[in-house]
Design a protein around this motif. Sequence first.
Motif, PDB file in Angstrom:
ATOM      1  N   LEU A 193       1.427   2.918  -9.483  1.00 19.91           N
ATOM      2  CA  LEU A 193       2.754   3.640 -10.076  1.00 19.91           C
ATOM      3  C   LEU A 193       2.775   3.489 -11.645  1.00 19.91           C
TER       4      LEU A 193
ATOM      5  N   GLN B 256      10.855  -0.175  -0.551  1.00 13.93           N
ATOM      6  CA  GLN B 256      11.534   0.881  -0.052  1.00 13.93           C
ATOM      7  C   GLN B 256      11.076   1.216   1.392  1.00 13.93           C
TER       8      GLN B 256
ATOM      9  N   GLN C   1       6.517  13.249   0.745  1.00 12.89           N
ATOM     10  CA  GLN C   1       6.645  13.727  -0.545  1.00 12.89           C
ATOM     11  C   GLN C   1       6.710  12.972  -1.577  1.00 12.89           C
ATOM     12  N   ASP C   2       7.062  11.851  -1.762  1.00  9.41           N
ATOM     13  CA  ASP C   2       7.013  10.957  -2.899  1.00  9.41           C
ATOM     14  C   ASP C   2       6.413   9.606  -2.448  1.00  9.41           C
ATOM     15  N   PRO C   3       5.628   9.078  -3.542  1.00  7.70           N
ATOM     16  CA  PRO C   3       5.172   7.618  -3.363  1.00  7.70           C
ATOM     17  C   PRO C   3       6.382   6.524  -3.263  1.00  7.70           C
ATOM     18  N   ARG C   4       6.085   5.719  -2.298  1.00  6.73           N
ATOM     19  CA  ARG C   4       7.122   4.816  -1.797  1.00  6.73           C
ATOM     20  C   ARG C   4       6.553   3.397  -2.237  1.00  6.73           C
ATOM     21  N   THR C   5       7.535   2.489  -2.812  1.00  4.59           N
ATOM     22  CA  THR C   5       7.220   1.186  -3.035  1.00  4.59           C
ATOM     23  C   THR C   5       7.093   0.151  -1.727  1.00  4.59           C
TER      24      THR C   5
ATOM     25  N   GLY D 109       2.331   2.375  -5.310  1.00 10.36           N
ATOM     26  CA  GLY D 109       3.161   3.275  -4.428  1.00 10.36           C
ATOM     27  C   GLY D 109       2.329   3.725  -3.224  1.00 10.36           C
TER      28      GLY D 109
ATOM     29  N   ALA E  25       7.278   8.807   3.483  1.00 10.63           N
ATOM     30  CA  ALA E  25       6.362   8.851   2.286  1.00 10.63           C
ATOM     31  C   ALA E  25       5.552  10.075   2.086  1.00 10.63           C
TER      32      ALA E  25
ATOM     33  N   ARG F  53       1.679   6.828  -0.172  1.00 10.46           N
ATOM     34  CA  ARG F  53       1.803   8.213   0.236  1.00 10.46           C
ATOM     35  C   ARG F  53       1.306   8.342   1.609  1.00 10.46           C
TER      36      ARG F  53
END
Length: 394
Positions: free
Chosen positions: A184, A144, A137-141, A195, A135, A197
Motif C-alpha cells: 500500500l 478489513q 475493486q479496491d485493495p483491502r487490508t 493490500g 476485494a 485484491r
Amino acid sequence: MPLSWDDLAGASLARQFPERTAQFPDDTADSPSPERVATLLGAIGPIQAQNARAPFIGLAARIPGVTHAQISAAYTARSIVRGSNLRGTVHTSTPADHALLDAVTHLGQRAPQARTLRLVETDLAAVWAAQEAFAAQDPRTPAQLWEHLRDWISEHDPTASPRLNDAAGRYFGFGHGGLIREPLTGSWSGQTAPGYRSASAVLGTDYTAARTGFRNDPDATADALVRLHLARFGPASRHDVAWFSGLGLTAIDRALARAAGSLHQDIGPDERIYWSLPDAPPPRSVDGVRLLPEFDALLCSIDPRARRRFVAPEHYDILWRQENGMLLAPLMVDGRLTGYWRLVGAGRKRSVEVTYFARTRKPRRAEFDQPLAALAAAMALDIDGLAVARHTGT
C-alpha cells in the motif's frame, strides 16, 4: 544404483540455476523487461516471499544483473504476482502458476478452515467468493478482510460459531489463495503494509478460466502440482511434494500413480523413491558464491528430512532457528549451503556480513565481487563493505 545426495543436488541445481541464455539478455534499469523477469520466474518456480525482499535476492542469485527496477516493473505490470497460498505462506509466482497455487490452497486449507469457521447454513466456496468480491475493486487490508469475513458469516450463517478472534482466524480473511497482494506504501521489496485484491478481477478472463478449471477438478490440480514441483525443484519424493504443497500424502500418491508411466523413478540415499520428468536437464554444478534469500527453494521446496542434499544436518540446525521458525539467509558455496549472511546498516548504503561454518571451504573475498554486485542491483543498494568470519557458536 541408488542416487546419492550429491546426485539429487546436481539435478536440482540444474532446475534452480538454469544456464543464462538469450532468453534473458542484459537489460538496463532504464529499460525494464517484465516479461523476461516472468520468464525466469516461470523457469525456476514460485519463490517463498513472506520476506518481501526474497524474490529480489533469489532472482539476483540466479541471474546476476537483474535490477530492482526490472523486478518491480514485473510486479506492477502483473507479469509476476504475490499471494498468500499453499501452507499458509506467501509466494511470488507467474499468474499461470498462481492459478494453480490458488486451487492447491483451496484443497489444502479446506479442512482447517472448515474446523475454524464451523459453517452450518453456507459453505467455504461461498465464503471465499464473498471475500474475493469484497476485494474486487479496491485493495483491502488484512483488518478489513477479517472484519468483512466476520460480518458476512454473521449475516449469512448466523448459527455458525466461528473461532476468528486469533491469528489463525485473521489469516482466513485473506489466506484462501484467491487474492493477490501489493504494497500500500513503499516499494515491492519493503516490508510495508499489504493490500489484497481479487486475483480474478485483476488478472482477467484467461487467469479466471485456468483457475476455475483447477478448482473444479481436484485430480487435475494435484497432477499439475506434481509436474510443477518436479520441473522446478525435482527430483522429488512424495514427501517433498507434500511438504511444498500442503496437500496430504494420499493426494500426492494418487497423482504420482496416475503419472507413473511418464515419470522416471530412482531410489534415493534415504531409501525413498525419487521421481523426475523424462525431459529434465542434465545435472550441473554451480561453482563459487551465491547469496540466497531466507526460505530459498533449495530448502523450502524439500521435506526437512531430505534437505541434506544441500546442507549438512548440523549446519541446517544453525540455519533454521527452531525457536521461532525463521531461517537465516543462506550462503551457497560450490552448490552447498555452508553459512549465512546479512545486510548491515540502514537506508541505501549497506555492508554485508558473511559467516561460514567450520569445516567448510572459506570463500575467497574475490568470489564475492559478482554476488555483491548482483545483490546491489537487485535491491537498489550501495554496498561498500564486506566482513567474512567463521561461525563460532554451538
